[in-house]
Design a protein around this motif. Structure first.
Motif, mmCIF file in Angstrom:
data_model
loop_
_atom_site.group_PDB
_atom_site.id
_atom_site.type_symbol
_atom_site.label_atom_id
_atom_site.label_comp_id
_atom_site.label_asym_id
_atom_site.label_seq_id
_atom_site.Cartn_x
_atom_site.Cartn_y
_atom_site.Cartn_z
ATOM 1 N N PRO A 146 0.833 -1.211 0.000
ATOM 2 C CA PRO A 146 0.000 0.000 0.000
ATOM 3 C C PRO A 146 0.864 1.256 0.000
ATOM 4 O O PRO A 146 1.913 1.307 0.638
ATOM 5 N N GLY A 147 0.410 2.258 -0.760
ATOM 6 C CA GLY A 147 1.119 3.532 -0.781
ATOM 7 C C GLY A 147 2.315 3.572 -1.695
ATOM 8 O O GLY A 147 3.027 4.581 -1.725
ATOM 9 N N ILE A 148 2.567 2.511 -2.450
ATOM 10 C CA ILE A 148 3.736 2.473 -3.327
ATOM 11 C C ILE A 148 3.296 2.414 -4.789
ATOM 12 O O ILE A 148 2.518 1.544 -5.173
ATOM 13 N N GLY A 149 3.770 3.381 -5.566
ATOM 14 C CA GLY A 149 3.612 3.371 -7.012
ATOM 15 C C GLY A 149 4.961 3.116 -7.652
ATOM 16 O O GLY A 149 5.928 2.752 -6.971
ATOM 17 N N GLU A 150 5.056 3.325 -8.939
ATOM 18 C CA GLU A 150 6.305 3.003 -9.633
ATOM 19 C C GLU A 150 7.471 3.869 -9.172
ATOM 20 O O GLU A 150 8.574 3.364 -8.968
ATOM 21 N N ILE A 151 7.230 5.167 -8.994
ATOM 22 C CA ILE A 151 8.339 6.058 -8.628
ATOM 23 C C ILE A 151 8.772 5.820 -7.177
ATOM 24 O O ILE A 151 9.967 5.643 -6.892
ATOM 25 N N THR A 152 7.808 5.771 -6.261
ATOM 26 C CA THR A 152 8.158 5.503 -4.862
ATOM 27 C C THR A 152 8.776 4.122 -4.725
ATOM 28 O O THR A 152 9.754 3.930 -3.994
ATOM 29 N N GLY A 153 8.212 3.140 -5.428
ATOM 30 C CA GLY A 153 8.757 1.788 -5.372
ATOM 31 C C GLY A 153 10.184 1.732 -5.887
ATOM 32 O O GLY A 153 11.033 1.047 -5.304
ATOM 33 N N ALA A 154 10.462 2.459 -6.961
ATOM 34 C CA ALA A 154 11.813 2.483 -7.508
ATOM 35 C C ALA A 154 12.796 3.093 -6.515
ATOM 36 O O ALA A 154 13.929 2.616 -6.364
ATOM 37 N N ARG A 155 12.370 4.141 -5.819
ATOM 38 C CA ARG A 155 13.253 4.782 -4.844
ATOM 39 C C ARG A 155 13.535 3.862 -3.659
ATOM 40 O O ARG A 155 14.684 3.742 -3.216
ATOM 41 N N VAL A 156 12.486 3.208 -3.154
ATOM 42 C CA VAL A 156 12.674 2.315 -2.012
ATOM 43 C C VAL A 156 13.568 1.141 -2.403
ATOM 44 O O VAL A 156 14.492 0.763 -1.670
ATOM 45 N N LEU A 157 13.310 0.550 -3.564
ATOM 46 C CA LEU A 157 14.127 -0.562 -4.041
ATOM 47 C C LEU A 157 15.570 -0.132 -4.254
ATOM 48 O O LEU A 157 16.514 -0.841 -3.874
ATOM 49 N N ALA A 158 15.747 1.043 -4.842
ATOM 50 C CA ALA A 158 17.101 1.522 -5.129
ATOM 51 C C ALA A 158 17.910 1.720 -3.851
ATOM 52 O O ALA A 158 19.104 1.379 -3.799
ATOM 53 N N GLU A 159 17.278 2.263 -2.815
ATOM 54 C CA GLU A 159 18.002 2.565 -1.588
ATOM 55 C C GLU A 159 18.205 1.326 -0.715
ATOM 56 O O GLU A 159 19.238 1.180 -0.064
ATOM 57 N N PHE A 160 17.243 0.403 -0.710
ATOM 58 C CA PHE A 160 17.424 -0.837 0.046
ATOM 59 C C PHE A 160 18.384 -1.787 -0.681
ATOM 60 O O PHE A 160 19.106 -2.561 -0.041
ATOM 61 N N GLY A 161 18.401 -1.732 -2.000
ATOM 62 C CA GLY A 161 19.173 -2.699 -2.771
ATOM 63 C C GLY A 161 18.373 -3.977 -2.940
ATOM 64 O O GLY A 161 17.331 -4.166 -2.315
ATOM 65 N N ASP A 162 18.867 -4.873 -3.786
ATOM 66 C CA ASP A 162 18.111 -6.109 -4.055
ATOM 67 C C ASP A 162 18.865 -7.374 -3.665
ATOM 68 O O ASP A 162 18.485 -8.474 -4.074
ATOM 69 N N ASP A 163 19.916 -7.242 -2.858
ATOM 70 C CA ASP A 163 20.631 -8.421 -2.373
ATOM 71 C C ASP A 163 19.780 -9.101 -1.309
ATOM 72 O O ASP A 163 19.539 -8.531 -0.238
#
Length: 275
Positions: A146-163
């Motif tokens: 909830p509360g996540i769209g493409e731009i917010t999701g991209a920012r959260v993913l980018a900062e957390f990383g995907d490891d």
């Protein structure tokens, strides 16, 4: 990289707009009122300001000249907006000397043109951010939150990383996000404080997610209201909600499952009264 570049340009647009607003307050505060309905950061409002950057020039704008700009940008209710803008621009106000107004006007035009360029580049980068994000294997999990769209999701993913091995627990992810509180105890003194040493880009994205989630998720709304009922302020309550959402995201990524409203808030559901 593109998520950070996009966010940086948005921050730069905010700073440039604040400079423009400060300039207009000095010599042409009527413009802030006149273009409020269009939002002064919008390209059509900026084009009108460039067309007539001083109070004297703006007061001479005809209805046709004003209407042409929002019409080109496909604004709705153009006639109504045009009448309001024209009336506001022609309202008598205390002014400054013509040479001073012209000097301020030149500065306002420079800021306005810079904002138009920033709007164009932000839109172009937004397409890149969305394209990269949609191609990522974790995108659907993030978008289910909830509360996540493409731009917010991209920012959260980018900062957390995907490891997948980077965060050993939900607590570790929360600590990195800076949403979890710091507890300090010394003798009889005990305090709980917010973390200020954190990733500001990630904190900003999670704050936006939490703000949007209270309007889209009943569970998030109940959790937020519960924090406010405990006399938590607006920002602390949003931060606590963001902390909870980070934990839920960690669980979804760990199990490779999408967000489920009932499961996510089962421990915080309002107990039902027995018949």
């Amino acid at each position: 990289m593109v998520a950070r570049a996009h966010q940086t340009l948005i921050w730069e647009r905010t700073r440039t707009f604040q400079r423009l607003r400060s300039t207009l307050r000095e010599y042409f505060p009527g413009a802030l009122t006149a273009y409020a309905g269009l939002e002064l950061t919008s390209t059509d409002a900026l084009e009108l300001l460039i067309k007539a950057p001083t109070p004297g020039e703006a007061a001479k704008l005809t209805k046709q000249q004003i209407t042409a700009v929002p019409a080109r940008h496909r604004r709705h209710h153009r006639d109504q907006k045009t009448r309001a803008i024209q009336a506001a621009l022609r309202e008598p106000r205390l002014g400054v000397a013509a040479p001073v107004a012209a000097a301020y006007g030149a500065a306002a035009v420079a800021h306005a043109k810079l904002l138009i360029t920033l709007n164009e580049q932000i839109a172009a980068l937004e397409e890149q951010v969305s394209a990269h994000f949609r191609a990522h294997p974790d995108a659907e999990i993030y978008l289910s939150m909830p509360g996540i769209g493409e731009i917010t999701g991209a920012r959260v993913l980018a900062e957390f990383g995907d490891d997948p091995t980077r965060y050993t627990s939900a607590k570790a992810r929360k600590n990195y996000a800076g949403t979890s509180p710091i507890t300090r105890a010394s003798g009889r003194t005990h305090s709980v404080q917010a973390r200020f040493a954190r990733n500001d880009r990630l904190a900003d994205a999670l704050q936006r997610q939490a703000f949007s989630a209270i309007n889209t998720s009943p569970g998030a709304r109940r959790y937020y209201d519960k924090q406010r009922a405990r006399d938590s302020g607006y920002n602390p309550a949003l931060r606590q909600l963001g902390n909870r959402l980070v934990g839920i995201l960690h669980g979804c990524l760990k199990t490779r499952t999408h967000y489920d409203e009932a499961t996510a808030w089962s421990h915080h559901a309002t107990p039902t009264t027995a018949a």
